[in-house]
Design a protein around this motif. Structure first.
Motif, PDB file in Angstrom:
ATOM      1  N   ASN A 251       0.397  -1.461   0.042  1.00 33.51           N
ATOM      2  CA  ASN A 251      -0.156   0.050  -0.108  1.00 33.51           C
ATOM      3  C   ASN A 251       0.530   1.563   0.153  1.00 33.51           C
ATOM      4  OD1 ASN A 251      -2.436  -1.363   0.090  1.00 33.51           O
ATOM      5  ND2 ASN A 251      -2.330  -1.424   2.275  1.00 33.51           N
ATOM      6  N   VAL A 252       0.610   1.991  -0.815  1.00 34.36           N
ATOM      7  CA  VAL A 252       0.602   3.536  -0.608  1.00 34.36           C
ATOM      8  C   VAL A 252      -0.235   4.552  -0.524  1.00 34.36           C
ATOM      9  CG1 VAL A 252       1.933   5.569  -2.404  1.00 34.36           C
ATOM     10  CG2 VAL A 252       2.724   3.038  -2.552  1.00 34.36           C
ATOM     11  N   TYR A 253       0.507   5.439   0.618  1.00 38.64           N
ATOM     12  CA  TYR A 253      -0.527   6.176   1.245  1.00 38.64           C
ATOM     13  C   TYR A 253      -0.470   7.665   0.667  1.00 38.64           C
ATOM     14  CZ  TYR A 253      -1.200   2.009   4.167  1.00 38.64           C
ATOM     15  OH  TYR A 253      -2.152   0.271   5.043  1.00 38.64           O
ATOM     16  N   LEU A 254      -1.215   7.833   0.808  1.00 36.76           N
ATOM     17  CA  LEU A 254      -0.760   9.706   0.368  1.00 36.76           C
ATOM     18  C   LEU A 254      -1.268  11.202   1.524  1.00 36.76           C
ATOM     19  CD1 LEU A 254      -1.901   9.285  -4.065  1.00 36.76           C
ATOM     20  CD2 LEU A 254       0.490   8.907  -2.131  1.00 36.76           C
ATOM     21  N   LYS A 255      -0.381  11.648   1.572  1.00 36.66           N
ATOM     22  CA  LYS A 255      -1.455  13.441   1.938  1.00 36.66           C
ATOM     23  C   LYS A 255      -0.888  13.932   2.158  1.00 36.66           C
ATOM     24  CE  LYS A 255       2.085  13.602   5.930  1.00 36.66           C
ATOM     25  NZ  LYS A 255       1.871  13.498   7.370  1.00 36.66           N
ATOM     26  N   GLY A 256      -1.740  15.613   1.121  1.00 32.00           N
ATOM     27  CA  GLY A 256      -1.050  16.543   0.998  1.00 32.00           C
ATOM     28  C   GLY A 256      -1.287  18.211   1.839  1.00 32.00           C
ATOM     29  N   ILE A 257      -1.041  18.954   1.791  1.00 29.97           N
ATOM     30  CA  ILE A 257      -2.009  20.063   2.223  1.00 29.97           C
ATOM     31  C   ILE A 257      -1.703  21.038   0.899  1.00 29.97           C
ATOM     32  CG2 ILE A 257      -1.363  22.347   3.591  1.00 29.97           C
ATOM     33  CD1 ILE A 257      -1.430  19.850   5.136  1.00 29.97           C
ATOM     34  N   ALA A 258      -2.846  21.688   0.706  1.00 27.58           N
ATOM     35  CA  ALA A 258      -3.725  22.249  -1.013  1.00 27.58           C
ATOM     36  C   ALA A 258      -4.915  22.936  -0.598  1.00 27.58           C
ATOM     37  CB  ALA A 258      -3.267  21.174  -2.112  1.00 27.58           C
ATOM     38  N   LYS A 259      -4.913  23.771  -1.704  1.00 27.30           N
ATOM     39  CA  LYS A 259      -6.325  23.970  -1.527  1.00 27.30           C
ATOM     40  C   LYS A 259      -7.084  23.751  -2.748  1.00 27.30           C
ATOM     41  CE  LYS A 259      -7.040  28.266  -4.037  1.00 27.30           C
ATOM     42  NZ  LYS A 259      -7.134  29.542  -4.195  1.00 27.30           N
ATOM     43  N   GLN A 260      -6.436  22.671  -3.633  1.00 31.91           N
ATOM     44  CA  GLN A 260      -6.881  22.649  -4.633  1.00 31.91           C
ATOM     45  C   GLN A 260      -5.574  21.610  -5.682  1.00 31.91           C
ATOM     46  OE1 GLN A 260      -8.127  26.145  -6.370  1.00 31.91           O
ATOM     47  NE2 GLN A 260      -7.241  25.871  -7.912  1.00 31.91           N
ATOM     48  N   LEU A 261      -5.918  20.096  -6.273  1.00 33.67           N
ATOM     49  CA  LEU A 261      -4.926  19.686  -7.085  1.00 33.67           C
ATOM     50  C   LEU A 261      -4.025  20.160  -8.428  1.00 33.67           C
ATOM     51  CD1 LEU A 261      -5.154  16.356  -5.154  1.00 33.67           C
ATOM     52  CD2 LEU A 261      -3.731  18.585  -4.590  1.00 33.67           C
ATOM     53  N   SER A 262      -5.442  21.239  -9.227  1.00 30.40           N
ATOM     54  CA  SER A 262      -5.282  21.302 -10.671  1.00 30.40           C
ATOM     55  C   SER A 262      -5.942  22.790 -10.468  1.00 30.40           C
ATOM     56  CB  SER A 262      -6.373  20.649 -11.017  1.00 30.40           C
ATOM     57  OG  SER A 262      -6.837  21.170 -12.511  1.00 30.40           O
ATOM     58  N   ASN A 263      -5.361  23.691 -11.725  1.00 28.12           N
ATOM     59  CA  ASN A 263      -5.489  24.995 -11.945  1.00 28.12           C
ATOM     60  C   ASN A 263      -6.247  24.916 -13.056  1.00 28.12           C
ATOM     61  OD1 ASN A 263      -3.458  24.598 -14.188  1.00 28.12           O
ATOM     62  ND2 ASN A 263      -2.211  26.613 -12.939  1.00 28.12           N
ATOM     63  N   TYR A 264      -6.959  24.127 -13.839  1.00 27.49           N
ATOM     64  CA  TYR A 264      -7.753  23.738 -14.494  1.00 27.49           C
ATOM     65  C   TYR A 264      -6.781  23.127 -15.995  1.00 27.49           C
ATOM     66  CZ  TYR A 264     -11.497  24.096 -18.535  1.00 27.49           C
ATOM     67  OH  TYR A 264     -11.787  23.814 -19.751  1.00 27.49           O
ATOM     68  N   ASP A 265      -6.077  23.841 -16.027  1.00 22.70           N
ATOM     69  CA  ASP A 265      -5.084  23.394 -17.629  1.00 22.70           C
ATOM     70  C   ASP A 265      -4.172  22.488 -17.570  1.00 22.70           C
ATOM     71  OD1 ASP A 265      -6.888  25.625 -19.434  1.00 22.70           O
ATOM     72  OD2 ASP A 265      -5.477  26.749 -18.655  1.00 22.70           O
ATOM     73  N   TYR A 266      -3.639  22.832 -15.899  1.00 23.61           N
ATOM     74  CA  TYR A 266      -2.389  21.713 -15.820  1.00 23.61           C
ATOM     75  C   TYR A 266      -3.160  21.181 -13.669  1.00 23.61           C
ATOM     76  CZ  TYR A 266       0.124  24.423 -19.435  1.00 23.61           C
ATOM     77  OH  TYR A 266       0.600  24.174 -20.319  1.00 23.61           O
ATOM     78  N   SER A 267      -2.965  19.613 -14.417  1.00 22.62           N
ATOM     79  CA  SER A 267      -3.203  19.473 -12.737  1.00 22.62           C
ATOM     80  C   SER A 267      -2.040  18.178 -12.458  1.00 22.62           C
ATOM     81  CB  SER A 267      -4.613  17.931 -13.519  1.00 22.62           C
ATOM     82  OG  SER A 267      -5.943  19.539 -13.705  1.00 22.62           O
ATOM     83  N   ILE A 268      -2.124  17.788 -11.340  1.00 18.62           N
ATOM     84  CA  ILE A 268      -1.514  16.663 -10.491  1.00 18.62           C
ATOM     85  C   ILE A 268      -2.133  15.322 -10.837  1.00 18.62           C
ATOM     86  CG2 ILE A 268      -0.642  15.783  -8.720  1.00 18.62           C
ATOM     87  CD1 ILE A 268      -0.300  18.693  -6.810  1.00 18.62           C
ATOM     88  N   ASN A 269      -1.078  14.544 -11.055  1.00 14.56           N
ATOM     89  CA  ASN A 269      -2.053  13.461 -12.139  1.00 14.56           C
ATOM     90  C   ASN A 269      -1.191  12.224 -11.537  1.00 14.56           C
ATOM     91  OD1 ASN A 269      -1.938  10.885 -14.459  1.00 14.56           O
ATOM     92  ND2 ASN A 269      -3.336  11.948 -14.129  1.00 14.56           N
ATOM     93  N   ILE A 270      -2.073  10.731 -10.872  1.00 10.68           N
ATOM     94  CA  ILE A 270      -1.843   9.963 -10.521  1.00 10.68           C
ATOM     95  C   ILE A 270      -2.036   8.821 -11.612  1.00 10.68           C
ATOM     96  CG2 ILE A 270      -1.540   8.066  -8.932  1.00 10.68           C
ATOM     97  CD1 ILE A 270      -2.830  10.008  -6.778  1.00 10.68           C
ATOM     98  N   ASN A 271      -0.652   8.359 -12.267  1.00 16.47           N
ATOM     99  CA  ASN A 271      -0.242   7.152 -12.837  1.00 16.47           C
ATOM    100  C   ASN A 271       0.433   5.788 -12.467  1.00 16.47           C
ATOM    101  OD1 ASN A 271      -1.183   5.786 -15.633  1.00 16.47           O
ATOM    102  ND2 ASN A 271      -1.270   8.072 -16.501  1.00 16.47           N
ATOM    103  N   SER A 272       0.695   5.092 -13.004  1.00 13.68           N
ATOM    104  CA  SER A 272       1.116   3.094 -12.273  1.00 13.68           C
ATOM    105  C   SER A 272       1.745   2.459 -13.879  1.00 13.68           C
ATOM    106  CB  SER A 272       0.318   3.099 -11.663  1.00 13.68           C
ATOM    107  OG  SER A 272      -1.225   2.583 -12.040  1.00 13.68           O
ATOM    108  N   THR A 273       1.963   1.732 -13.608  1.00 16.58           N
ATOM    109  CA  THR A 273       3.009   0.665 -14.410  1.00 16.58           C
ATOM    110  C   THR A 273       2.245  -0.745 -14.323  1.00 16.58           C
ATOM    111  OG1 THR A 273       4.464  -0.080 -13.575  1.00 16.58           O
ATOM    112  CG2 THR A 273       4.865   1.679 -15.275  1.00 16.58           C
ATOM    113  N   VAL A 274       1.183  -0.442 -12.740  1.00 13.37           N
ATOM    114  CA  VAL A 274       0.782  -1.318 -12.451  1.00 13.37           C
ATOM    115  C   VAL A 274      -0.736  -1.273 -12.280  1.00 13.37           C
ATOM    116  CG1 VAL A 274       1.464  -1.071  -9.991  1.00 13.37           C
ATOM    117  CG2 VAL A 274       1.465  -3.463 -10.621  1.00 13.37           C
TER     118      VAL A 274
END
Length: 337
Positions: A138-161
């Motif tokens: 398991n990979v656990y995630l946490k952050g401090i943010a108001k939002q993860l996107s500004n509409y045109d660009y976004s934080i993105n989670i991907n994987s090879t598995v």
């Protein structure tokens, strides 16, 4: 009190544990097997008269009283950090575009044991977090943010598995202080837009907790766009919507077979536009109880859902401009309307 994470209890293990702790008003106990002898005997005798007891979601047999959940306490189901569970060996990657800068996000952290965390500070440069994983990790995630996107660009989670996603999505915004959060941050918009976009290895999201009951503009738009292996969706409990909040959320999720319930009765502009467009395995549509429509609210909602056979009832008596525009366009298996 410390979190009690053991899932199986043994004889007398918690016996009298908090006896006489008269100021104790918060307990987290995640056991699902409580059949051992006297394992909870008198364990909460004399605690505070009111408090919060957090349990495992699957635990339904805990008694009320000194041998279980204290009388008068509020009961809540436990939710973990946002969690990515690897179904094989490979790599999980999180990309942070330079355009998603420190004005909207401060940090993003991951851990494999919830004890040691690797922190990434959002510093206005493009960054990629690469996390090697083995099957069952398991990979656990946490952050401090108001939002993860500004509409045109976004934080993105991907994987090879292949991965499953679960846990409380609010940990990506509020860090460790996520458990009681049911509102998105003030002035947030595009909050989780495109978070898993184009992740062809995302399989199951039914155990993601998305607790916000009042949404923000485009907060979940394109969140799972083109996640072609996604089979199950999370619950969406919000009853107060905002413009385009769910637009194209599952667009292109060609393996999705069941749509989540949508309880809102008052809609907003574009709220469900394209939400399930291209979901070619979807056979049954969710109920749509709304009686107050808005511009574009159901536009393209089921566009191209070629396996859909039965449409939902549409009870609204008063329409809005383009409210049903192309709603069932290309639904070649539809037999009734």
């Amino acid at each position: 009190a410390p979190e009690l994470t053991a899932t199986k209890l043994l004889d007398n293990c918690y016996r009298g544990m908090f006896f006489g702790c008269s100021k104790l008003n918060n307990i987290t106990m995640l056991a699902t097997d409580i059949y051992a002898s006297n394992c909870l005997n008198d364990w909460v005798n004399g605690v505070a008269p009111t408090g919060t007891f957090t349990k495992a979601p699957s635990m339904t047999s805990l008694p009320t009283g000194v041998n279980g959940i204290p009388e008068g306490w509020t009961v809540a189901d436990y939710t973990d950090y946002m969690t990515l569970s690897a179904l094989g060996d490979g790599e999980i990657t999180i990309t942070i575009p330079a355009q998603v800068n420190s004005s909207v996000a401060t940090s993003l952290s991951y851990s494999k044991d919830k004890s040691t965390w690797t922190d990434t500070i959002v510093d206005n440069t493009a960054q990629t977090i690469s996390i090697p994983v083995t099957s069952g990790e398991n990979v656990y995630l946490k952050g401090i943010a108001k939002q993860l996107s500004n509409y045109d660009y976004s934080i993105n989670i991907n994987s090879t598995v292949n991965i499953d996603a679960s846990g409380n999505i609010m940990s990506l915004l509020y860090g460790d202080d996520y458990k009681d959060k049911v509102e998105l941050p003030s002035e947030s918009k595009y909050t989780f837009r495109e978070l898993f976009k184009n992740n062809a290895h995302l399989i199951n999201t039914e155990n993601i907790v998305i607790p916000a009951t009042k949404l923000a503009s485009r907060c979940y738009s394109n969140m799972f766009y083109n996640c072609t292996s996604l089979t199950t969706a999370p619950e969406l409990p919000a009853t107060t919507l905002t413009e385009w909040c769910y637009s194209s959320m599952f667009d292109g999720c060609s393996s999705l077979t069941t749509a989540p319930e949508l309880p809102a009765t008052k809609l907003t502009q574009g709220c469900y536009s394209g939400m399930f467009s291209g979901c070619t395995s979807l056979t049954t549509a969710t109920e749509l109880p709304a009686t107050k429509l808005e511009y574009y609210c159901y536009e393209d909602m089921f566009y191209g859902c070629t396996s859909l056979t039965t449409p939902p009832s549409l009870p609204a008596m008063k329409l809005a401009i383009r409210c049903y525009d192309s709603m069932f366009r290309g639904c070649s298996s539809l037999t009734t309307a």
